[in-house]
Design an enzyme around this catalytic site. Structure first.
Site, PDB file in Angstrom:
ATOM      1  N   HIS A  92       0.822  -1.215   0.000  1.00 28.30           N
ATOM      2  CA  HIS A  92       0.000   0.000   0.000  1.00 28.30           C
ATOM      3  C   HIS A  92       0.859   1.269   0.000  1.00 28.30           C
ATOM      4  O   HIS A  92       0.343   2.362  -0.261  1.00 28.30           O
ATOM      5  CB  HIS A  92      -0.994  -0.008   1.163  1.00 28.30           C
ATOM      6  CG  HIS A  92      -0.431   0.291   2.511  1.00 28.30           C
ATOM      7  ND1 HIS A  92      -0.175  -0.677   3.456  1.00 28.30           N
ATOM      8  CD2 HIS A  92      -0.095   1.457   3.108  1.00 28.30           C
ATOM      9  CE1 HIS A  92       0.287  -0.133   4.567  1.00 28.30           C
ATOM     10  NE2 HIS A  92       0.345   1.172   4.369  1.00 28.30           N
ATOM     11  N   ASP A 122      -0.131  -7.522   1.172  1.00 30.10           N
ATOM     12  CA  ASP A 122       0.348  -6.157   1.432  1.00 30.10           C
ATOM     13  C   ASP A 122       1.872  -6.126   1.547  1.00 30.10           C
ATOM     14  O   ASP A 122       2.435  -5.519   2.457  1.00 30.10           O
ATOM     15  CB  ASP A 122      -0.288  -5.573   2.692  1.00 30.10           C
ATOM     16  CG  ASP A 122      -0.094  -4.050   2.779  1.00 30.10           C
ATOM     17  OD1 ASP A 122       0.164  -3.429   1.740  1.00 30.10           O
ATOM     18  OD2 ASP A 122      -0.188  -3.504   3.906  1.00 30.10           O
ATOM     19  N   GLY A 196       3.719   6.044   9.281  1.00 31.44           N
ATOM     20  CA  GLY A 196       5.143   6.020   8.974  1.00 31.44           C
ATOM     21  C   GLY A 196       5.809   4.711   9.354  1.00 31.44           C
ATOM     22  O   GLY A 196       6.890   4.393   8.866  1.00 31.44           O
ATOM     23  N   ASN A 197       5.184   3.919  10.241  1.00 32.38           N
ATOM     24  CA  ASN A 197       5.718   2.602  10.611  1.00 32.38           C
ATOM     25  C   ASN A 197       5.442   1.530   9.565  1.00 32.38           C
ATOM     26  O   ASN A 197       6.076   0.464   9.591  1.00 32.38           O
ATOM     27  CB  ASN A 197       5.127   2.127  11.939  1.00 32.38           C
ATOM     28  CG  ASN A 197       5.878   2.626  13.157  1.00 32.38           C
ATOM     29  OD1 ASN A 197       5.305   3.292  14.009  1.00 32.38           O
ATOM     30  ND2 ASN A 197       7.164   2.333  13.240  1.00 32.38           N
ATOM     31  N   SER A 198       4.482   1.760   8.679  1.00 35.91           N
ATOM     32  CA  SER A 198       4.112   0.746   7.687  1.00 35.91           C
ATOM     33  C   SER A 198       5.328   0.243   6.923  1.00 35.91           C
ATOM     34  O   SER A 198       6.156   1.025   6.449  1.00 35.91           O
ATOM     35  CB  SER A 198       3.126   1.335   6.675  1.00 35.91           C
ATOM     36  OG  SER A 198       1.816   1.217   7.112  1.00 35.91           O
ATOM     37  N   LEU A 248      -9.694 -21.689  -2.213  1.00 39.52           N
ATOM     38  CA  LEU A 248     -10.722 -22.731  -2.200  1.00 39.52           C
ATOM     39  C   LEU A 248     -12.030 -22.256  -2.818  1.00 39.52           C
ATOM     40  O   LEU A 248     -12.862 -23.068  -3.210  1.00 39.52           O
ATOM     41  CB  LEU A 248     -10.994 -23.204  -0.770  1.00 39.52           C
ATOM     42  CG  LEU A 248      -9.879 -23.994  -0.079  1.00 39.52           C
ATOM     43  CD1 LEU A 248     -10.315 -24.380   1.336  1.00 39.52           C
ATOM     44  CD2 LEU A 248      -9.484 -25.233  -0.871  1.00 39.52           C
ATOM     45  N   GLY A 249     -12.229 -20.961  -2.846  1.00 35.41           N
ATOM     46  CA  GLY A 249     -13.467 -20.435  -3.423  1.00 35.41           C
ATOM     47  C   GLY A 249     -14.679 -20.630  -2.548  1.00 35.41           C
ATOM     48  O   GLY A 249     -15.758 -20.961  -3.046  1.00 35.41           O
ATOM     49  N   VAL A 250     -14.524 -20.412  -1.225  1.00 40.99           N
ATOM     50  CA  VAL A 250     -15.654 -20.579  -0.314  1.00 40.99           C
ATOM     51  C   VAL A 250     -15.805 -19.343   0.569  1.00 40.99           C
ATOM     52  O   VAL A 250     -14.844 -18.615   0.815  1.00 40.99           O
ATOM     53  CB  VAL A 250     -15.491 -21.827   0.587  1.00 40.99           C
ATOM     54  CG1 VAL A 250     -15.397 -23.089  -0.254  1.00 40.99           C
ATOM     55  CG2 VAL A 250     -14.274 -21.696   1.512  1.00 40.99           C
TER      56      VAL A 250
END
Length: 353
Positions: A92, A122, A196-198, A248-250
């Site tokens: 991000h 991310d 700023g920590n991201s 898995l599509g659930v």
């Protein structure tokens, strides 16, 4: 690339910047407004590293701070760190940015190239010329124990080379990232995390990265992408620029008392399969809800085990899928259906982009 010879600022400017930043939110990513607050805090001087060790926090800081960088883009700033010859940060921070600059702890600025990023974790990997003093920080193998002491290194409010301390407050969390996706297997911490920590490292007192800081929620709650997930995603980003997530599509729900009663479940073990994607990998194997009773969904399978792991919550299902499985796997599972229990094999697909 921005020059490292920037004008000094008065202490009053620092106080004003901090007062404004405290209202800016807690997502962990800093909007520096183009001329970051980091230099104001340093008054144009290089970082002064103390040579006096006064305990485990001072020691781990000295061992790792030279490997932590300030990440600067046209949209704002954050943090990154050196791992295996590259730089790790948050997606991000780098998303949509064509120019990325990084500042090392001794005020060395470098241009960085984005070589891979992944919104579902991310995470982003940058390439830059590394100074000799910036060594690689290892990623933790396995999961940190709840209660493990950790420190967060980074640039909160643009204050370079800062450190804060806390513990691992929880594991197997589902983290809603600033870009709106849900990240599995996240680490929860009470360590102070601010804009700023991201992208910075959440480090154990052994100097190993337990997680990549992603978001702060306030009230002593912050989150980091687990080292276990980063160990899977980062090498692929460095090599190919992308990563294929298992799928898995659930749509799975926690088994509430209402769901248990409506489906005559003897106990709340497992997760309830509410929906199955019609074009997903498990469409011909799993069954979703067929109706409702007393405002609760009924008729769906209950997934009890997956890959020899007992599944008790949707977050745990996401963690097992993300950390233990890969696209193309055929994995053993146990489900409850129509009042009975059966063993099945589930095909694992690739999460759609």
């Amino acid at each position: 690339m921005r020059s490292s010879n920037r004008p000094d600022r008065r202490r009053r400017d620092v106080l004003i910047a901090l007062g404004t930043g405290a209202l800016a939110g807690t997502a962990g990513c800093l909007d520096t407004g183009g001329d970051g607050g980091a230099d104001a805090a340093n008054d144009g001087n290089e970082t002064n590293h103390s040579t006096q060790e006064e305990g485990p926090y001072a020691r781990v800081y000295e061992e790792t701070v030279d490997s932590v960088v300030l990440v600067q883009t046209d949209a704002g700033g954050g943090t990154g760190f050196v791992h295996d010859g590259s730089l790790i940060t948050n997606q991000h921070i780098t998303r949509g940015q064509s120019t990325v600059s990084v500042q090392f702890s001794r005020n060395d600025w470098r241009e960085a190239s984005l070589i891979g990023e992944d919104a579902y974790a991310d995470l982003a990997v940058l390439e830059a010329e590394l100074p000799d003093y910036a060594g690689s920080i290892s990623l933790l193998e396995g999961q940190p124990a709840v209660g493990t002491e950790v420190v967060a290194l980074g640039n909160p409010f643009g204050l370079e080379s800062s450190v804060s301390a806390g513990i691992v407050s929880g594991v197997n969390r589902s983290l809603r990232s600033p870009t709106g996706v849900t990240i599995p297997d996240a680490i929860q911490t009470d360590t102070a995390i601010n804009p700023g920590n991201s992208g910075g490292p959440l480090v154990t007192l052994d100097g190993v990265v337990a997680g990549v800081i992603s978001a702060g929620g306030g009230d002593n709650i912050g989150f980091a992408v687990s080292a276990a997930l980063a160990r899977r995603v980062v090498p692929a980003l460095a090599e190919t620029g992308s990563y294929d997530h298992p799928y898995l599509g659930v749509n799975a729900l926690a088994i509430s008392p209402e769901i248990a009663a409506a489906n005559d479940l003897p106990d709340p073990a497992g997760v309830y399969i509410h929906e199955v994607a019609p074009d997903g990998p498990t469409a011909d194997v799993l069954q979703g809800s067929t109706g409702t009773a007393n405002d609760a969904p009924i008729g769906g399978d209950v997934l009890v085990t997956l890959a020899d792991s007992a599944i008790e919550t949707p977050s745990q299902l996401s963690s097992v899928l993300a950390i233990e499985l890969s696209p193309g796997d055929e994995v053993d599972a146990t489900i409850r259906r129509d009042g009975g229990e059966r063993s099945i094999e589930l095909p694992v697909g690739t999460r759609p982009q």
